[in-house]
Motif scaffolding. Structure first.
Motif, PDB file in Angstrom:
ATOM      1  N   MET A 356      -6.481  10.982   1.689  1.00  0.00           N
ATOM      2  CA  MET A 356      -5.162  10.638   2.236  1.00  0.00           C
ATOM      3  C   MET A 356      -5.303   9.807   3.515  1.00  0.00           C
ATOM      4  SD  MET A 356      -2.808  11.821   0.195  1.00  0.00           S
ATOM      5  CE  MET A 356      -1.226  12.299   0.878  1.00  0.00           C
ATOM      6  N   PHE A 357      -6.300  10.127   4.330  1.00  0.00           N
ATOM      7  CA  PHE A 357      -6.523   9.369   5.568  1.00  0.00           C
ATOM      8  C   PHE A 357      -7.891   8.714   5.479  1.00  0.00           C
ATOM      9  CE2 PHE A 357      -3.497  12.699   6.585  1.00  0.00           C
ATOM     10  CZ  PHE A 357      -2.500  11.987   7.230  1.00  0.00           C
ATOM     11  N   GLY A 358      -7.898   7.409   5.362  1.00  0.00           N
ATOM     12  CA  GLY A 358      -9.150   6.678   5.235  1.00  0.00           C
ATOM     13  C   GLY A 358      -9.248   6.001   3.887  1.00  0.00           C
ATOM     14  N   ASP A 359     -10.319   5.263   3.685  1.00  0.00           N
ATOM     15  CA  ASP A 359     -10.609   4.486   2.462  1.00  0.00           C
ATOM     16  C   ASP A 359      -9.682   3.279   2.328  1.00  0.00           C
ATOM     17  OD1 ASP A 359     -12.893   5.943   1.226  1.00  0.00           O
ATOM     18  OD2 ASP A 359     -11.460   7.581   1.366  1.00  0.00           O
ATOM     19  N   VAL A 360      -8.440   3.479   1.877  1.00  0.00           N
ATOM     20  CA  VAL A 360      -7.505   2.344   1.785  1.00  0.00           C
ATOM     21  C   VAL A 360      -6.100   2.801   2.182  1.00  0.00           C
ATOM     22  CG1 VAL A 360      -8.771   1.109  -0.028  1.00  0.00           C
ATOM     23  CG2 VAL A 360      -7.004   2.772  -0.666  1.00  0.00           C
ATOM     24  N   TRP A 361      -5.336   1.865   2.736  1.00  0.00           N
ATOM     25  CA  TRP A 361      -3.910   2.107   2.942  1.00  0.00           C
ATOM     26  C   TRP A 361      -3.242   2.234   1.580  1.00  0.00           C
ATOM     27  CZ3 TRP A 361      -1.902   3.238   7.544  1.00  0.00           C
ATOM     28  CH2 TRP A 361      -2.616   2.857   8.688  1.00  0.00           C
ATOM     29  N   GLU A 362      -2.255   3.120   1.475  1.00  0.00           N
ATOM     30  CA  GLU A 362      -1.649   3.406   0.171  1.00  0.00           C
ATOM     31  C   GLU A 362      -0.232   2.833   0.110  1.00  0.00           C
ATOM     32  OE1 GLU A 362      -2.158   7.543  -0.894  1.00  0.00           O
ATOM     33  OE2 GLU A 362      -3.994   7.664   0.298  1.00  0.00           O
ATOM     34  N   TRP A 363      -0.040   1.937  -0.851  1.00  0.00           N
ATOM     35  CA  TRP A 363       1.300   1.386  -1.055  1.00  0.00           C
ATOM     36  C   TRP A 363       2.275   2.513  -1.420  1.00  0.00           C
ATOM     37  CZ3 TRP A 363       2.912  -3.224   0.357  1.00  0.00           C
ATOM     38  CH2 TRP A 363       2.066  -4.323   0.307  1.00  0.00           C
ATOM     39  N   VAL A 390      12.616  -5.783   7.203  1.00  0.00           N
ATOM     40  CA  VAL A 390      13.253  -6.487   6.100  1.00  0.00           C
ATOM     41  C   VAL A 390      12.180  -6.995   5.135  1.00  0.00           C
ATOM     42  CG1 VAL A 390      13.347  -8.703   7.363  1.00  0.00           C
ATOM     43  CG2 VAL A 390      14.932  -8.281   5.474  1.00  0.00           C
ATOM     44  N   SER A 391      12.406  -6.741   3.861  1.00  0.00           N
ATOM     45  CA  SER A 391      11.582  -7.317   2.775  1.00  0.00           C
ATOM     46  C   SER A 391      10.132  -6.837   2.727  1.00  0.00           C
ATOM     47  CB  SER A 391      11.579  -8.855   2.843  1.00  0.00           C
ATOM     48  OG  SER A 391      12.887  -9.344   2.821  1.00  0.00           O
ATOM     49  N   GLN A 392       9.793  -5.773   3.443  1.00  0.00           N
ATOM     50  CA  GLN A 392       8.413  -5.287   3.410  1.00  0.00           C
ATOM     51  C   GLN A 392       8.384  -3.867   2.829  1.00  0.00           C
ATOM     52  OE1 GLN A 392       5.709  -6.624   6.417  1.00  0.00           O
ATOM     53  NE2 GLN A 392       7.354  -7.319   7.753  1.00  0.00           N
ATOM     54  N   HIS A 393       7.186  -3.425   2.448  1.00  0.00           N
ATOM     55  CA  HIS A 393       7.013  -2.062   1.953  1.00  0.00           C
ATOM     56  C   HIS A 393       6.101  -1.262   2.877  1.00  0.00           C
ATOM     57  CE1 HIS A 393       9.010  -1.719  -1.997  1.00  0.00           C
ATOM     58  NE2 HIS A 393       9.009  -3.035  -1.906  1.00  0.00           N
ATOM     59  N   VAL A 394       6.326   0.041   2.873  1.00  0.00           N
ATOM     60  CA  VAL A 394       5.543   0.929   3.737  1.00  0.00           C
ATOM     61  C   VAL A 394       4.246   1.316   3.036  1.00  0.00           C
ATOM     62  CG1 VAL A 394       5.483   3.202   4.842  1.00  0.00           C
ATOM     63  CG2 VAL A 394       7.597   1.838   4.867  1.00  0.00           C
ATOM     64  N   LEU A 395       3.170   1.302   3.801  1.00  0.00           N
ATOM     65  CA  LEU A 395       1.894   1.860   3.339  1.00  0.00           C
ATOM     66  C   LEU A 395       1.555   3.035   4.244  1.00  0.00           C
ATOM     67  CD1 LEU A 395       1.587  -1.538   3.248  1.00  0.00           C
ATOM     68  CD2 LEU A 395      -0.362  -0.826   1.876  1.00  0.00           C
ATOM     69  N   ARG A 396       0.993   4.067   3.654  1.00  0.00           N
ATOM     70  CA  ARG A 396       0.688   5.276   4.424  1.00  0.00           C
ATOM     71  C   ARG A 396      -0.811   5.552   4.411  1.00  0.00           C
ATOM     72  NH1 ARG A 396       4.126   8.868   6.614  1.00  0.00           N
ATOM     73  NH2 ARG A 396       6.318   8.209   6.550  1.00  0.00           N
ATOM     74  N   GLY A 397      -1.218   6.438   5.338  1.00  0.00           N
ATOM     75  CA  GLY A 397      -2.610   6.867   5.406  1.00  0.00           C
ATOM     76  C   GLY A 397      -3.384   6.087   6.438  1.00  0.00           C
ATOM     77  N   ALA A 398      -4.509   5.539   6.015  1.00  0.00           N
ATOM     78  CA  ALA A 398      -5.400   4.766   6.874  1.00  0.00           C
ATOM     79  C   ALA A 398      -6.444   4.138   5.965  1.00  0.00           C
ATOM     80  CB  ALA A 398      -6.086   5.672   7.898  1.00  0.00           C
ATOM     81  N   SER A 399      -7.238   3.233   6.507  1.00  0.00           N
ATOM     82  CA  SER A 399      -8.302   2.615   5.704  1.00  0.00           C
ATOM     83  C   SER A 399      -9.657   2.879   6.342  1.00  0.00           C
ATOM     84  CB  SER A 399      -8.082   1.106   5.573  1.00  0.00           C
ATOM     85  OG  SER A 399      -8.640   0.427   6.681  1.00  0.00           O
ATOM     86  N   PHE A 400     -10.704   2.377   5.675  1.00  0.00           N
ATOM     87  CA  PHE A 400     -12.057   2.536   6.221  1.00  0.00           C
ATOM     88  C   PHE A 400     -12.243   1.729   7.499  1.00  0.00           C
ATOM     89  CE2 PHE A 400     -12.265  -1.023   3.215  1.00  0.00           C
ATOM     90  CZ  PHE A 400     -12.835  -2.008   4.016  1.00  0.00           C
ATOM     91  N   ALA A 401     -11.271   0.885   7.826  1.00  0.00           N
ATOM     92  CA  ALA A 401     -11.368   0.065   9.038  1.00  0.00           C
ATOM     93  C   ALA A 401     -10.406   0.522  10.123  1.00  0.00           C
ATOM     94  CB  ALA A 401     -11.102  -1.399   8.686  1.00  0.00           C
ATOM     95  N   THR A 402      -9.733   1.648   9.913  1.00  0.00           N
ATOM     96  CA  THR A 402      -8.795   2.153  10.922  1.00  0.00           C
ATOM     97  C   THR A 402      -9.569   2.904  12.000  1.00  0.00           C
ATOM     98  OG1 THR A 402      -7.173   2.438   9.154  1.00  0.00           O
ATOM     99  CG2 THR A 402      -6.702   3.508  11.261  1.00  0.00           C
ATOM    100  N   PHE A 423      -6.726  -3.904   3.730  1.00  0.00           N
ATOM    101  CA  PHE A 423      -7.468  -2.936   2.907  1.00  0.00           C
ATOM    102  C   PHE A 423      -6.463  -1.975   2.276  1.00  0.00           C
ATOM    103  CE2 PHE A 423     -10.281  -4.119   6.530  1.00  0.00           C
ATOM    104  CZ  PHE A 423     -11.131  -4.952   5.813  1.00  0.00           C
ATOM    105  N   MET A 424      -5.841  -2.429   1.188  1.00  0.00           N
ATOM    106  CA  MET A 424      -4.717  -1.707   0.593  1.00  0.00           C
ATOM    107  C   MET A 424      -4.988  -1.360  -0.869  1.00  0.00           C
ATOM    108  SD  MET A 424      -2.364  -5.209   0.817  1.00  0.00           S
ATOM    109  CE  MET A 424      -1.552  -4.760   2.294  1.00  0.00           C
ATOM    110  N   GLY A 425      -4.640  -0.128  -1.236  1.00  0.00           N
ATOM    111  CA  GLY A 425      -4.811   0.348  -2.605  1.00  0.00           C
ATOM    112  C   GLY A 425      -3.642   1.233  -2.980  1.00  0.00           C
ATOM    113  N   LEU A 426      -3.876   2.213  -3.862  1.00  0.00           N
ATOM    114  CA  LEU A 426      -2.745   3.036  -4.306  1.00  0.00           C
ATOM    115  C   LEU A 426      -3.186   4.381  -4.846  1.00  0.00           C
ATOM    116  CD1 LEU A 426      -1.515   2.105  -7.838  1.00  0.00           C
ATOM    117  CD2 LEU A 426      -3.531   1.018  -6.843  1.00  0.00           C
ATOM    118  N   ARG A 427      -2.187   5.241  -4.905  1.00  0.00           N
ATOM    119  CA  ARG A 427      -2.295   6.575  -5.497  1.00  0.00           C
ATOM    120  C   ARG A 427      -1.043   6.746  -6.352  1.00  0.00           C
ATOM    121  NH1 ARG A 427      -4.489  11.261  -3.186  1.00  0.00           N
ATOM    122  NH2 ARG A 427      -5.046   9.979  -1.403  1.00  0.00           N
TER     123      ARG A 427
END
Ligand SMILES: [Fe+2]
Length: 435
Positions: A356-363, A390-402, A423-427
């Motif tokens: 949940m925290f790390g690896d990739v930001w989650e769309w 406006v016009s953007q989406h939220v990503l949660r968590g963190a990435s390996f570069a946070t 560094f964005m991915g998904l769950r």
């Protein structure tokens, strides 16, 4: 109560707070230089694309932020390092005047990297002087410095994101760092679902530490029972999506997404290359075979959404994500692990979602909107987050570069749905009972 009396009433608390902040400040300032240290002056000057900034610009802009919002206002007698830097290194603050257009930051061959490093040292000395002065526990200066530290941490992640964009555009695919050990690719067990009950949940900053204004106010959200994947979507699963014609089936795609993948001829995540029928991906460690068990990274919102539909699921809302992350430690594969890439899950599910925290930001499927009752912070920093809702989406968590101390339950990152260089991915998520 005067500042001095307040200090006398709670001497250790205040000194501790200032001391801790000074430590964090100079650690963050040092880390930016460490991240830039493998780079040549030429690497630090060039800009790969409109969204990315040169390393030199990141180093200077994070310094400009402290100079503009802390030192010029709060350090008596402060002498700006160079008045022309306001034009060069203002990012998007209308209140601070004209600026170099973002797509042309790479044209700033002057000032030199050497001069930018002198700028950093000048501002560091002034910050040290300011923080040596007596400050009350609720000091505006402390709040601004803390914001500046968090701002610099955001740029540390962007520095790595943007360096990868630069090196991926280089014909020799240079590595920011050599991969330190041999990989042992393996297959994972299928993803499992974890169920969460519905109800009215409290969402947002709990007020027990630093948070950006977009994480407030804490408010109630109605959530229906849902299921969340116990881990991130992997490269192996993405390869299955590709092999099944995922990029060629219009029925899987949002209209804008279908237009985007066809206009740009996207047939795989950003930085993927096919060589001798094997998939490779450019990373901070150079061009490497795609690791099947590792989380997929560098996919747009459009691709994440289409994958979820193909998998018979959907993306979570940011509220579901936050509910599911409650009780999950905010430690993980972040910058402090120095893995510099997303890593496979290495343990079986224990009832809590992994990665949940790390690896990739989650769309998430949530549009980036202000929370009910949102008020931008006072002053020039009111431009920090609010005007981007406006016009953007939220990503949660963190990435390996946070960076360390930059991950928290209520953190809201945001990007446009076509962007994929972060560094964005998904769950995956899904309903428990179809409504
Ligand atoms: Fe910034």
């Amino acid at each position: 109560m005067t500042g001095l009396m307040a200090l006398r009433s709670h001497p250790s608390t205040n000194q501790d707070r200032v001391g801790l902040l000074v430590e964090r400040l100079f650690e963050a300032r040092r880390l930016s230089l460490e991240l830039a240290s493998p780079l040549s002056v030429e690497d630090m000057t060039v800009q790969a694309m409109e969204d990315a900034s040169p390393t030199k610009w990141h180093l200077a802009h994070s310094t400009w932020f402290f100079e503009t919002f802390v030192l010029k206002k709060h350090l008596e007698g402060y002498q700006p390092f160079d008045e022309t830097f306001n034009y060069c290194f203002n990012s998007y603050y209308e209140s601070q005047g004209a600026r170099q257009p973002r797509p042309q930051r790479g044209l700033l061959t002057r000032p030199s990297v050497e001069r930018v490093l002198s700028y950093r040292a000048h501002v560091d000395r002034a910050l040290g002087k300011l923080l040596d002065q007596t400050l009350t526990p609720d000091s505006e200066v402390l709040r601004l410095v803390e914001t500046g530290v968090n701002h610099e941490q955001q740029h540390q992640e962007l520095l790595l994101t943007d360096i990868l964009a630069l090196f991926a555009a280089h014909p020799l695919r240079p590595a920011y760092r050599a991969r330190p050990h041999t990989d042992h690719p393996h297959e994972l067990d299928p993803m499992s679902w974890i169920e969460f009950p519905g109800g009215i949940h409290l969402i947002g900053d709990q007020g027990d530490g630093f948070a950006f204004d977009n994480e407030r106010p804490r408010h109630e959200a109605l959530i229906h029972p849902f299921r969340l994947g116990d881990r991130l979507v992997t490269n192996a699963e993405w390869l299955d999506f590709i092999a099944d014609g995922g990029y060629r089936k219009a029925s899987l795609w949002l209209a804008d997404g279908w237009t985007a993948i066809n206009r740009n001829d996207w047939r795989a995540p950003l930085y993927w290359e096919s060589r001798d029928e094997e998939s490779f991906a450019m990373s901070l460690e150079g061009l490497k075979p795609v690791e099947r068990a590792a989380p997929v990274v560098h996919v747009s919102y459009y691709e994440a959404d289409a994958f979820a539909r193909w998998a018979g699921a959907r993306l979570p809302t940011e509220f579901e994500w936050e509910v599911a992350a409650q009780g999950v430690p905010t430690t993980g594969n972040t910058l402090s692990s120095r893995a510099l890439r997303p890593l496979p899950v290495d343990q079986p599910s224990n009832g809590l979602p992994h990665q949940m925290f790390g690896d990739v930001w989650e769309w998430t499927q949530s549009a980036y909107l202000p929370y009910p009752g949102y008020r931008p912070q006072e002053g020039a920093l009111g431009e920090y987050t609010g005007k981007f809702t406006v016009s953007q989406h939220v990503l949660r968590g963190a990435s390996f570069a946070t960076p360390d101390n930059h991950s928290r339950l209520s953190y809201r990152n945001f990007f446009y749905p076509h962007q994929r260089w972060q560094f964005m991915g998904l769950r995956l998520a899904s309903e428990i009972t179809p409504r």
